[in-house]
Design a protein around this motif. Structure first.
Motif, PDB file in Angstrom:
ATOM      1  N   MET A 165       0.853  -1.215   0.000  1.00  0.00           N
ATOM      2  CA  MET A 165       0.000   0.000   0.000  1.00  0.00           C
ATOM      3  C   MET A 165       0.878   1.249   0.000  1.00  0.00           C
ATOM      4  O   MET A 165       0.634   2.208  -0.749  1.00  0.00           O
ATOM      5  CB  MET A 165      -0.916  -0.008   1.233  1.00  0.00           C
ATOM      6  N   ILE A 166       1.944   1.234   0.805  1.00  0.00           N
ATOM      7  CA  ILE A 166       2.840   2.406   0.877  1.00  0.00           C
ATOM      8  C   ILE A 166       3.555   2.602  -0.464  1.00  0.00           C
ATOM      9  O   ILE A 166       3.677   3.725  -0.972  1.00  0.00           O
ATOM     10  CB  ILE A 166       3.849   2.248   2.032  1.00  0.00           C
ATOM     11  N   ALA A 167       4.010   1.483  -1.048  1.00  0.00           N
ATOM     12  CA  ALA A 167       4.699   1.576  -2.356  1.00  0.00           C
ATOM     13  C   ALA A 167       3.759   2.140  -3.424  1.00  0.00           C
ATOM     14  O   ALA A 167       4.200   2.818  -4.364  1.00  0.00           O
ATOM     15  CB  ALA A 167       5.211   0.198  -2.763  1.00  0.00           C
ATOM     16  N   ASP A 168       2.467   1.895  -3.244  1.00  0.00           N
ATOM     17  CA  ASP A 168       1.470   2.415  -4.202  1.00  0.00           C
ATOM     18  C   ASP A 168       1.046   3.846  -3.876  1.00  0.00           C
ATOM     19  O   ASP A 168       0.121   4.382  -4.479  1.00  0.00           O
ATOM     20  CB  ASP A 168       0.216   1.512  -4.203  1.00  0.00           C
ATOM     21  N   GLY A 169       1.726   4.451  -2.890  1.00  0.00           N
ATOM     22  CA  GLY A 169       1.477   5.873  -2.602  1.00  0.00           C
ATOM     23  C   GLY A 169       0.370   6.126  -1.604  1.00  0.00           C
ATOM     24  O   GLY A 169      -0.237   7.206  -1.586  1.00  0.00           O
ATOM     25  N   ALA A 170       0.123   5.171  -0.714  1.00  0.00           N
ATOM     26  CA  ALA A 170      -1.014   5.311   0.229  1.00  0.00           C
ATOM     27  C   ALA A 170      -0.793   6.439   1.227  1.00  0.00           C
ATOM     28  O   ALA A 170      -1.741   6.950   1.800  1.00  0.00           O
ATOM     29  CB  ALA A 170      -1.202   3.992   0.992  1.00  0.00           C
ATOM     30  N   ALA A 171       0.480   6.787   1.470  1.00  0.00           N
ATOM     31  CA  ALA A 171       0.722   7.802   2.520  1.00  0.00           C
ATOM     32  C   ALA A 171       1.767   8.807   2.033  1.00  0.00           C
ATOM     33  O   ALA A 171       2.685   8.467   1.294  1.00  0.00           O
ATOM     34  CB  ALA A 171       1.211   7.118   3.803  1.00  0.00           C
ATOM     35  N   SER A 172       1.607  10.038   2.461  1.00  0.00           N
ATOM     36  CA  SER A 172       2.620  11.058   2.143  1.00  0.00           C
ATOM     37  C   SER A 172       3.109  11.674   3.452  1.00  0.00           C
ATOM     38  O   SER A 172       2.492  11.497   4.503  1.00  0.00           O
ATOM     39  CB  SER A 172       1.980  12.140   1.261  1.00  0.00           C
TER      40      SER A 172
END
Ligand code: XBP
Ligand code: MG
Length: 242
Positions: free
Chosen positions: A90-97
């Protein structure tokens, strides 16, 4: 004199606890497990640091029959491995900034020769996924020391993770500033003797931060020099009243 800034991860670098919550729920579903953690439940469970510890705590509080399973410990480890795999994807897919102002603080620290470190309860794989996603390939290398997850026996609010970070930095606590989002994190850094700035997050905005050197809701307009000066003034005031 301040020589290093030590960042917490979840809730501080980024509002990643909401991503953790979703990853836990996807892992439960994937393992065919009838649990679902809504936001109010997760706010309560976040008082227990560590994903594996949090799963066990929930079973003890809300589904005690599960504890009777002969391989419960292995079940928790397997569930947590699945959750971590889902979370890092999820993080690799940009879930969080990064939270507002965090990128600027990191770059200003780097430009002004302050050393950077991380002290976190989350798994190291999660830290690397976030730094790569948010800061690019050179993101991880910006942090001279990254201490996380199971590298210490006692997780936050115990001081262990910050004491390990100080040892690896070779610095005294008074030479550092910790930046945290939660009471557990504040207590961990405070017990290690490190002056701490707290920036409350979506899951910790109702907590007590009395031991903090400074509490600031929004770091987006706070430069590093101002942050260091606020901590210095706070520590001087504390010494005067001691
Ligand atoms: C917050 C935590 C972690 C995360 C979940 O860490 O307590 O347990 O909630 O990550 P931080 P894991 O110290 O960065 O605020 O499932 O990998 O534990
Ligand atoms: Mg945190």
């Amino acid at each position: 004199m301040t020589k290093a800034i030590i960042f917490d991860v979840d809730g501080t670098l980024s509002e990643t606890e909401e991503t953790h919550r979703q990853a836990f729920n996807r892992a439960f579903k994937h393992q065919g497990f009838p649990w679902h953690w809504d936001r109010p439940t997760y706010r309560r469970l976040l008082l227990v640091t560590g994903g594996k510890e949090r799963i066990r705590h929930f079973a003890e509080q809300d589904d005690a029959m599960r504890l009777l399973a002969p391989d419960f410990d292995e079940f928790v480890r397997e569930l947590h491995r699945k959750k971590t795999s889902i979370y890092t994807s999820m993080i690799a897919d940009g879930a969080a900034s990064l939270r507002p102002g965090i990128r600027e603080l990191i770059l200003e620290a780097e430009d002004n020769g302050y050393r950077l470190a991380i002290s976190t309860t989350t798994s190291t794989a999660n830290v690397e996924a976030l730094l790569l996603s948010a800061l690019g390939r050179e993101g991880i290398a910006k942090f001279e020391v990254i201490c996380g997850g199971d590298s210490v026996e006692n997780k936050k609010p115990a001081p262990d993770i910050y004491l390990l970070t100080l040892e690896q930095l070779g610095l005294r606590p008074e030479d550092c500033i910790a930046i945290e989002d939660s009471r557990n994190g504040l207590l961990s850094a405070h017990r290690a003797g490190i002056p701490t700035v707290v920036t409350p997050s979506i899951y910790t905005d109702d907590q007590n931060f009395d031991e903090a050197a400074w509490v600031v809701d929004d770091l987006s307009n706070v430069g590093l020099i101002e942050l260091i000066e606020n901590v210095r003034k706070s520590m001087a005031a504390t010494r005067r009243t001691a």
